[in-house]
Write a protein that holds these residues in place. Structure first.
Motif, PDB file in Angstrom:
ATOM      1  N   HIS A   1       0.818  -1.211   0.000  1.00 50.17           N
ATOM      2  CA  HIS A   1       0.000   0.000   0.000  1.00 50.17           C
ATOM      3  C   HIS A   1       0.849   1.257   0.000  1.00 50.17           C
ATOM      4  CE1 HIS A   1      -3.712  -2.116   0.235  1.00 50.17           C
ATOM      5  NE2 HIS A   1      -3.293  -2.780   1.280  1.00 50.17           N
TER       6      HIS A   1
ATOM      7  N   LEU B   1     -15.096  10.609   1.862  1.00 51.56           N
ATOM      8  CA  LEU B   1     -14.572  10.108   0.597  1.00 51.56           C
ATOM      9  C   LEU B   1     -15.616   9.463  -0.291  1.00 51.56           C
ATOM     10  CD1 LEU B   1     -11.144   8.732   1.706  1.00 51.56           C
ATOM     11  CD2 LEU B   1     -11.664  10.834   0.497  1.00 51.56           C
TER      12      LEU B   1
ATOM     13  N   LEU C   1      -6.850  10.979  -6.963  1.00 48.51           N
ATOM     14  CA  LEU C   1      -7.526  10.129  -5.993  1.00 48.51           C
ATOM     15  C   LEU C   1      -8.162   9.001  -6.781  1.00 48.51           C
ATOM     16  CD1 LEU C   1      -8.189  10.021  -2.947  1.00 48.51           C
ATOM     17  CD2 LEU C   1     -10.230  11.350  -3.443  1.00 48.51           C
TER      18      LEU C   1
ATOM     19  N   SER D   1     -10.300   5.442  -6.852  1.00 43.22           N
ATOM     20  CA  SER D   1     -11.203   4.516  -6.186  1.00 43.22           C
ATOM     21  C   SER D   1     -11.142   3.189  -6.940  1.00 43.22           C
ATOM     22  CB  SER D   1     -12.627   5.074  -6.203  1.00 43.22           C
ATOM     23  OG  SER D   1     -13.513   4.149  -5.622  1.00 43.22           O
TER      24      SER D   1
ATOM     25  N   GLY E   1     -10.144  -0.580  -2.556  1.00 42.69           N
ATOM     26  CA  GLY E   1      -9.785   0.519  -1.668  1.00 42.69           C
ATOM     27  C   GLY E   1      -9.602   1.810  -2.438  1.00 42.69           C
ATOM     28  N   THR E   2      -9.351   2.883  -1.681  1.00 46.45           N
ATOM     29  CA  THR E   2      -9.142   4.202  -2.258  1.00 46.45           C
ATOM     30  C   THR E   2      -7.700   4.612  -2.006  1.00 46.45           C
ATOM     31  OG1 THR E   2     -11.451   4.771  -1.850  1.00 46.45           O
ATOM     32  CG2 THR E   2      -9.938   6.597  -2.245  1.00 46.45           C
ATOM     33  N   TYR E   3      -7.074   5.174  -3.047  1.00 52.69           N
ATOM     34  CA  TYR E   3      -5.666   5.554  -2.992  1.00 52.69           C
ATOM     35  C   TYR E   3      -5.502   7.001  -3.421  1.00 52.69           C
ATOM     36  CZ  TYR E   3      -5.150   0.517  -2.899  1.00 52.69           C
ATOM     37  OH  TYR E   3      -5.248  -0.801  -2.560  1.00 52.69           O
TER      38      TYR E   3
ATOM     39  N   SER F   1     -13.706   6.347   6.755  1.00 54.76           N
ATOM     40  CA  SER F   1     -13.165   5.399   5.781  1.00 54.76           C
ATOM     41  C   SER F   1     -11.644   5.427   5.849  1.00 54.76           C
ATOM     42  CB  SER F   1     -13.589   5.788   4.358  1.00 54.76           C
ATOM     43  OG  SER F   1     -14.977   5.813   4.234  1.00 54.76           O
ATOM     44  N   THR F   2     -11.035   4.331   5.442  1.00 55.60           N
ATOM     45  CA  THR F   2      -9.584   4.278   5.351  1.00 55.60           C
ATOM     46  C   THR F   2      -9.187   4.445   3.890  1.00 55.60           C
ATOM     47  OG1 THR F   2      -9.410   2.796   7.247  1.00 55.60           O
ATOM     48  CG2 THR F   2      -7.542   2.836   5.748  1.00 55.60           C
ATOM     49  N   LEU F   3      -8.222   5.311   3.655  1.00 54.09           N
ATOM     50  CA  LEU F   3      -7.643   5.409   2.334  1.00 54.09           C
ATOM     51  C   LEU F   3      -6.139   5.282   2.477  1.00 54.09           C
ATOM     52  CD1 LEU F   3      -6.398   8.446   0.983  1.00 54.09           C
ATOM     53  CD2 LEU F   3      -8.362   9.022   2.338  1.00 54.09           C
ATOM     54  N   TYR F   4      -5.488   5.000   1.364  1.00 52.48           N
ATOM     55  CA  TYR F   4      -4.050   4.813   1.377  1.00 52.48           C
ATOM     56  C   TYR F   4      -3.398   5.963   0.628  1.00 52.48           C
ATOM     57  CZ  TYR F   4      -5.503   0.290   2.995  1.00 52.48           C
ATOM     58  OH  TYR F   4      -6.104  -0.707   3.712  1.00 52.48           O
TER      59      TYR F   4
END
Length: 176
Positions: free
Chosen positions: A4, A24, A117, A119, A123-125, A139-142
């Motif tokens: 990640h 997000l 960004l 999606s 997951g979202t990066y 939410s968790t994003l990387y």
């Protein structure tokens, strides 16, 4: 962790505070809000580091008035090592701030590149710096670097593209 894009640096608090953070689920305005959120986190962390550096310098200075001998020299060397470590963390944090400031906030992205960004169905990066997992709006994003393994796997991908990373199929859903 490297999957990640985590750098392992550990100097930034990886879990963001939950007050006034972007949601997000609405990605249209999230990039700008996310950058502002990261700037606030970096400023907060920089304040903490500056206080730790000041305190450590005070300890170093007051230690000069201590007794002489090997024990004194070892104590001074340990304080100097701690000061060097804090200064290095501060320098890296300033580098992160400068890199975040380079994110083009008004750009529209058709494919994955620096500042977007992304999606995915996994997951979202946020493609910017190697910071790792950040809790934002429930939410968790990387927050990853384009040079990270995941960043490289996503690079130049477009919405609808499929890729395989670490044996997992990943679909790019949206890019902003």
């Amino acid at each position: 962790d490297r999957a990640h894009g985590r750098s392992g640096a550990g100097e930034c608090n990886r879990r963001a505070r939950m007050d006034q953070v972007p949601d997000l689920r609405d990605m249209s305005k999230d990039r700008r809000q996310l950058v502002e959120h990261l700037r606030a986190l970096f400023a907060e962390r920089l304040d903490v580091l500056d206080a730790e550096i000041s305190s450590t310098r005070s300890a170093f200075t007051s230690d000069t008035k201590s007794s002489a001998g090997d024990k004194h020299e070892v104590g001074r060397a340990m304080v100097q090592q701690e000061l060097d470590k804090l200064e290095e963390q501060r320098s890296k944090l300033i580098g992160h701030q400068q890199e975040i400031d380079r994110v083009p906030l008004d750009r529209n992205y058709e494919q994955v590149s620096f500042g977007c960004l992304v999606s995915t169905d996994q997951g979202t990066y946020f493609i910017a710096i190697g910071l790792g997992a950040v809790e934002v709006g429930g939410s968790t994003l990387y927050v990853i670097s384009l040079a990270s393994p995941m960043g490289q796997a996503l690079k130049d991908r477009r919405p609808g593209d499929l890729l395989t990373f670490n044996g997992k199929a990943i679909k790019v859903l949206n890019i902003t």
